[in-house]
Design a protein around this motif. Structure first.
Motif, PDB file in Angstrom:
ATOM      1  N   GLU A   2       0.828  -1.203   0.000  1.00 36.94           N
ATOM      2  CA  GLU A   2       0.000   0.000   0.000  1.00 36.94           C
ATOM      3  C   GLU A   2       0.867   1.261   0.000  1.00 36.94           C
ATOM      4  O   GLU A   2       1.970   1.287   0.572  1.00 36.94           O
ATOM      5  N   SER A   3       0.359   2.328  -0.635  1.00 36.08           N
ATOM      6  CA  SER A   3       1.065   3.607  -0.667  1.00 36.08           C
ATOM      7  C   SER A   3       1.112   4.227   0.721  1.00 36.08           C
ATOM      8  O   SER A   3       0.162   4.085   1.513  1.00 36.08           O
ATOM      9  N   LEU A   4       2.194   4.924   1.009  1.00 36.65           N
ATOM     10  CA  LEU A   4       2.413   5.517   2.323  1.00 36.65           C
ATOM     11  C   LEU A   4       2.512   7.030   2.235  1.00 36.65           C
ATOM     12  O   LEU A   4       2.889   7.583   1.203  1.00 36.65           O
ATOM     13  N   VAL A   5       2.177   7.688   3.334  1.00 41.02           N
ATOM     14  CA  VAL A   5       2.482   9.109   3.462  1.00 41.02           C
ATOM     15  C   VAL A   5       3.940   9.219   3.927  1.00 41.02           C
ATOM     16  O   VAL A   5       4.483   8.271   4.494  1.00 41.02           O
ATOM     17  N   PRO A   6       4.593  10.360   3.683  1.00 42.51           N
ATOM     18  CA  PRO A   6       6.027  10.467   4.001  1.00 42.51           C
ATOM     19  C   PRO A   6       6.322  10.756   5.469  1.00 42.51           C
ATOM     20  O   PRO A   6       7.260  11.479   5.788  1.00 42.51           O
ATOM     21  N   PHE A   7       5.537  10.209   6.379  1.00 43.98           N
ATOM     22  CA  PHE A   7       5.796  10.374   7.804  1.00 43.98           C
ATOM     23  C   PHE A   7       5.120   9.238   8.551  1.00 43.98           C
ATOM     24  O   PHE A   7       4.372   8.456   7.970  1.00 43.98           O
ATOM     25  N   GLY A   8       5.388   9.151   9.822  1.00 48.90           N
ATOM     26  CA  GLY A   8       4.786   8.107  10.634  1.00 48.90           C
ATOM     27  C   GLY A   8       5.703   6.901  10.792  1.00 48.90           C
ATOM     28  O   GLY A   8       6.818   6.863  10.275  1.00 48.90           O
ATOM     29  N   LEU A   9       5.213   5.904  11.513  1.00 47.78           N
ATOM     30  CA  LEU A   9       6.059   4.781  11.940  1.00 47.78           C
ATOM     31  C   LEU A   9       5.990   3.560  11.008  1.00 47.78           C
ATOM     32  O   LEU A   9       6.834   2.676  11.125  1.00 47.78           O
ATOM     33  N   ASN A  10       4.979   3.498  10.150  1.00 46.59           N
ATOM     34  CA  ASN A  10       4.847   2.364   9.217  1.00 46.59           C
ATOM     35  C   ASN A  10       4.980   1.043   9.960  1.00 46.59           C
ATOM     36  O   ASN A  10       5.785   0.164   9.590  1.00 46.59           O
ATOM     37  N   LEU A  11       4.193   0.850  10.998  1.00 49.45           N
ATOM     38  CA  LEU A  11       4.326  -0.331  11.848  1.00 49.45           C
ATOM     39  C   LEU A  11       4.000  -1.636  11.131  1.00 49.45           C
ATOM     40  O   LEU A  11       4.434  -2.712  11.582  1.00 49.45           O
ATOM     41  N   SER A  12       3.239  -1.558  10.053  1.00 48.72           N
ATOM     42  CA  SER A  12       2.908  -2.798   9.324  1.00 48.72           C
ATOM     43  C   SER A  12       3.945  -3.134   8.259  1.00 48.72           C
ATOM     44  O   SER A  12       3.813  -4.128   7.546  1.00 48.72           O
ATOM     45  N   HIS A  13       4.981  -2.276   8.166  1.00 44.94           N
ATOM     46  CA  HIS A  13       6.107  -2.516   7.270  1.00 44.94           C
ATOM     47  C   HIS A  13       5.688  -2.688   5.809  1.00 44.94           C
ATOM     48  O   HIS A  13       6.067  -3.645   5.135  1.00 44.94           O
ATOM     49  N   GLN A  14       4.875  -1.729   5.337  1.00 49.18           N
ATOM     50  CA  GLN A  14       4.578  -1.684   3.918  1.00 49.18           C
ATOM     51  C   GLN A  14       5.857  -1.333   3.154  1.00 49.18           C
ATOM     52  O   GLN A  14       6.748  -0.662   3.668  1.00 49.18           O
TER      53      GLN A  14
END
Length: 212
Positions: free
Chosen positions: A197-209
């Motif tokens: 999935e596409s991500l925003v350029p901040f945050g922790l990304n805990l699901s490791h997309q």
């Protein structure tokens, strides 16, 4: 007759494809040809940039609010303002101006709730931004906020918190809006499961997309 006219106006207001038109008029881009192909806020941010994204989000939010307030502004009784808001969401999702395509209903649904019970929207925004920071995905944040809305309408009236009492129509409208939002994100949920999935350029990304 006035109720019918305002219902049509609500649909047409919601049907205005702000993202599509902003892209075509100011960027010479058709959002259907880029990213997810969606004309809503998320794809606008991704393809057209922050300023365009904020403008489209604001418009999509407020058209839901305005539609909800139309019966109040015109002193119309006999039909809940929520029905007019729902018509705007339907217009946004199935726009007559865009071959009955549209956005995923998140911002416009938020606008409907803003027009009817602002504190409930504050609760949903809190959930949205916490999930966004933790997982870096607007899609997941939207789905979780929709689920949080379902939990809220079930629990909050019991404690008189935010929602003072059970409102059957409001509960039904929230259920319909949540179903629309979750259904419209079905492809995103598949990508989340596949970690693409596409991500925003901040945050922790805990699901490791996988970052693109």
């Amino acid at each position: 007759m006035i109720i019918f006219i305002l219902l049509v106006v609500s649909y047409l207001l919601g049907a205005i494809p702000a993202g599509l038109w902003v892209g075509q008029l100011f960027f010479k881009k058709n959002l259907h040809d880029y990213g997810s192909g969606n004309t809503g806020t998320t794809n606008t941010f991704r393809i057209l940039g922050v300023k365009a994204g904020i403008a489209v989000f604001t418009f999509d939010l407020l058209k839901g609010t305005l539609a909800t307030l139309l019966p109040v502004l015109f002193h119309v009784h006999g039909l809940s303002p929520l029905i007019f808001g729902l018509m705007a969401v339907i217009g946004h999702t199935f726009s007559i101006f865009d071959h009955f395509k549209g956005g995923k209903a998140v911002a416009t649904s938020g606008g409907v709730i803003l027009g009817f019970t602002p504190l409930f929207l504050v609760y949903l925004l809190l959930i949205f931004f916490v999930v966004l920071w933790l997982f870096s995905m607007i899609s997941l944040s939207s789905v979780v906020a929709a689920l949080a809305a379902l939990v809220g309408i079930l629990i909050f009236p019991s404690f008189g918190f935010i929602l003072p009492s059970y409102d059957l129509l409001f509960s039904l409208i929230v259920i319909v809006l949540a179903i629309i939002i979750i259904y419209r994100h079905k492809s995103n949920l598949i990508r989340i499961k596949n970690h693409t999935e596409s991500l925003v350029p901040f945050g922790l990304n805990l699901s490791h997309q996988q970052k693109k």
